[in-house]
Scaffold this motif. Structure first.
Motif, PDB file in Angstrom:
ATOM      1  N   SER A   2       0.818  -1.209   0.000  1.00  0.00           N
ATOM      2  CA  SER A   2       0.000   0.000   0.000  1.00  0.00           C
ATOM      3  C   SER A   2       0.856   1.265   0.000  1.00  0.00           C
ATOM      4  CB  SER A   2      -0.924   0.006   1.219  1.00  0.00           C
ATOM      5  OG  SER A   2      -0.230   0.432   2.373  1.00  0.00           O
ATOM      6  N   ASP A   3       0.255   2.324  -0.513  1.00  0.00           N
ATOM      7  CA  ASP A   3       0.917   3.630  -0.512  1.00  0.00           C
ATOM      8  C   ASP A   3       1.189   4.072   0.921  1.00  0.00           C
ATOM      9  OD1 ASP A   3       1.925   5.939  -1.922  1.00  0.00           O
ATOM     10  OD2 ASP A   3       0.174   7.010  -1.151  1.00  0.00           O
ATOM     11  N   PHE A   4       0.256   3.775   1.834  1.00  0.00           N
ATOM     12  CA  PHE A   4       0.449   4.151   3.238  1.00  0.00           C
ATOM     13  C   PHE A   4       1.692   3.470   3.804  1.00  0.00           C
ATOM     14  CE2 PHE A   4      -0.200   3.740   7.827  1.00  0.00           C
ATOM     15  CZ  PHE A   4      -0.435   5.059   8.172  1.00  0.00           C
ATOM     16  N   PHE A   5       1.847   2.179   3.545  1.00  0.00           N
ATOM     17  CA  PHE A   5       3.029   1.454   4.033  1.00  0.00           C
ATOM     18  C   PHE A   5       4.300   2.107   3.488  1.00  0.00           C
ATOM     19  CE2 PHE A   5       1.605  -3.081   5.377  1.00  0.00           C
ATOM     20  CZ  PHE A   5       0.546  -2.565   6.095  1.00  0.00           C
ATOM     21  N   ASN A   6       4.317   2.431   2.212  1.00  0.00           N
ATOM     22  CA  ASN A   6       5.498   3.070   1.623  1.00  0.00           C
ATOM     23  C   ASN A   6       5.781   4.421   2.266  1.00  0.00           C
ATOM     24  OD1 ASN A   6       6.387   1.088  -0.206  1.00  0.00           O
ATOM     25  ND2 ASN A   6       4.770   1.637  -1.631  1.00  0.00           N
ATOM     26  N   GLN A   7       4.737   5.174   2.582  1.00  0.00           N
ATOM     27  CA  GLN A   7       4.924   6.451   3.274  1.00  0.00           C
ATOM     28  C   GLN A   7       5.517   6.227   4.662  1.00  0.00           C
ATOM     29  OE1 GLN A   7       1.175   8.493   3.267  1.00  0.00           O
ATOM     30  NE2 GLN A   7       1.137   8.703   1.051  1.00  0.00           N
ATOM     31  N   VAL A   8       5.049   5.203   5.352  1.00  0.00           N
ATOM     32  CA  VAL A   8       5.600   4.857   6.667  1.00  0.00           C
ATOM     33  C   VAL A   8       7.085   4.548   6.527  1.00  0.00           C
ATOM     34  CG1 VAL A   8       5.584   3.103   8.503  1.00  0.00           C
ATOM     35  CG2 VAL A   8       3.420   4.038   7.652  1.00  0.00           C
ATOM     36  N   TYR A   9       7.441   3.733   5.553  1.00  0.00           N
ATOM     37  CA  TYR A   9       8.844   3.349   5.370  1.00  0.00           C
ATOM     38  C   TYR A   9       9.728   4.557   5.092  1.00  0.00           C
ATOM     39  CZ  TYR A   9       6.748  -1.296   4.926  1.00  0.00           C
ATOM     40  OH  TYR A   9       6.027  -2.445   5.139  1.00  0.00           O
ATOM     41  N   GLU A  10       9.209   5.506   4.331  1.00  0.00           N
ATOM     42  CA  GLU A  10       9.999   6.707   4.039  1.00  0.00           C
ATOM     43  C   GLU A  10      10.261   7.517   5.313  1.00  0.00           C
ATOM     44  OE1 GLU A  10      11.674   7.318   1.218  1.00  0.00           O
ATOM     45  OE2 GLU A  10      10.890   5.331   0.719  1.00  0.00           O
ATOM     46  N   HIS A  47      10.024  -6.243   6.040  1.00  0.00           N
ATOM     47  CA  HIS A  47      11.059  -7.137   5.507  1.00  0.00           C
ATOM     48  C   HIS A  47      10.898  -7.360   4.004  1.00  0.00           C
ATOM     49  CE1 HIS A  47       7.661  -9.792   6.409  1.00  0.00           C
ATOM     50  NE2 HIS A  47       8.108 -10.530   5.406  1.00  0.00           N
ATOM     51  N   SER A  48       9.705  -7.110   3.476  1.00  0.00           N
ATOM     52  CA  SER A  48       9.484  -7.293   2.041  1.00  0.00           C
ATOM     53  C   SER A  48       9.739  -6.015   1.234  1.00  0.00           C
ATOM     54  CB  SER A  48       8.051  -7.772   1.790  1.00  0.00           C
ATOM     55  OG  SER A  48       7.124  -6.792   2.198  1.00  0.00           O
ATOM     56  N   HIS A  49      10.114  -4.930   1.911  1.00  0.00           N
ATOM     57  CA  HIS A  49      10.404  -3.671   1.226  1.00  0.00           C
ATOM     58  C   HIS A  49      11.756  -3.777   0.521  1.00  0.00           C
ATOM     59  CE1 HIS A  49       9.838   0.548   0.418  1.00  0.00           C
ATOM     60  NE2 HIS A  49      10.992   0.870   0.953  1.00  0.00           N
ATOM     61  N   ASP A  50      11.890  -3.084  -0.604  1.00  0.00           N
ATOM     62  CA  ASP A  50      13.112  -3.157  -1.409  1.00  0.00           C
ATOM     63  C   ASP A  50      14.339  -2.622  -0.680  1.00  0.00           C
ATOM     64  OD1 ASP A  50      11.644  -4.213  -3.488  1.00  0.00           O
ATOM     65  OD2 ASP A  50      11.397  -2.292  -4.505  1.00  0.00           O
ATOM     66  N   GLU A  51      14.162  -1.617   0.166  1.00  0.00           N
ATOM     67  CA  GLU A  51      15.277  -1.003   0.882  1.00  0.00           C
ATOM     68  C   GLU A  51      15.202  -1.337   2.372  1.00  0.00           C
ATOM     69  OE1 GLU A  51      15.731   3.209   0.036  1.00  0.00           O
ATOM     70  OE2 GLU A  51      14.623   2.926  -1.826  1.00  0.00           O
ATOM     71  N   TYR A  52      16.332  -1.178   3.045  1.00  0.00           N
ATOM     72  CA  TYR A  52      16.382  -1.427   4.481  1.00  0.00           C
ATOM     73  C   TYR A  52      15.519  -0.412   5.226  1.00  0.00           C
ATOM     74  CZ  TYR A  52      18.159  -1.710   9.232  1.00  0.00           C
ATOM     75  OH  TYR A  52      18.254  -1.828  10.589  1.00  0.00           O
ATOM     76  N   VAL A  53      14.684  -0.893   6.122  1.00  0.00           N
ATOM     77  CA  VAL A  53      13.833  -0.059   6.958  1.00  0.00           C
ATOM     78  C   VAL A  53      14.222  -0.351   8.411  1.00  0.00           C
ATOM     79  CG1 VAL A  53      11.470   0.481   7.657  1.00  0.00           C
ATOM     80  CG2 VAL A  53      11.952  -0.157   5.280  1.00  0.00           C
ATOM     81  N   PRO A  54      14.761   0.626   9.142  1.00  0.00           N
ATOM     82  CA  PRO A  54      15.205   0.381  10.522  1.00  0.00           C
ATOM     83  C   PRO A  54      14.029   0.292  11.499  1.00  0.00           C
ATOM     84  CG  PRO A  54      15.579   2.670   9.950  1.00  0.00           C
ATOM     85  CD  PRO A  54      15.070   1.991   8.712  1.00  0.00           C
TER      86      PRO A  54
END
Length: 107
Positions: A2-10, A47-54
């Motif tokens: 979801s777009d929301f998840f991606n916003q969280v990761y950013e 864990h499924s995101h393309d980049e490392y998320v701390p």
């Protein structure tokens, strides 16, 4: 994803080492103050995101490591935070208010 998840990761990727924020603070910074639980779900799926998320830098509003059971090793979250210089007492971050990174004011 979801777009929301991606916003969280950013947002999470911008938390500096040695600092932490809360699920609710992230939700509020994204304009969804009632979505703390959704931020937790995003952290669980990062864990499924393309980049490392701390994800270890995201705790509950009281500084408790409530997400630690979602790591491969239940001690990993604490070990990662301690490696960044944070002090903990059990599952609670000491000096939480001083270590708190507020995305509403930092971004």
């Amino acid at each position: 994803m979801s777009d929301f998840f991606n916003q969280v990761y950013e947002v999470v990727k911008q938390i500096p080492p040695g600092r932490v924020t809360s699920y609710g603070a992230i939700a509020a910074s994204l304009g969804s103050p009632g979505a703390a639980r959704m931020v937790g779900w995003a952290m669980n799926a990062c864990h499924s995101h393309d980049e490392y998320v701390p994800a270890h830098r995201v705790v509950n509003r009281n500084g408790l490591l409530t997400g630690k059971h979602h790591f491969d090793n239940p001690n990993a979250m604490q070990e990662l935070l301690e490696a960044e210089g944070l002090k903990l007492d059990g599952d609670k971050i000491l000096d939480f208010k001083e270590k708190f990174w507020d995305p509403m004011t930092e971004l």
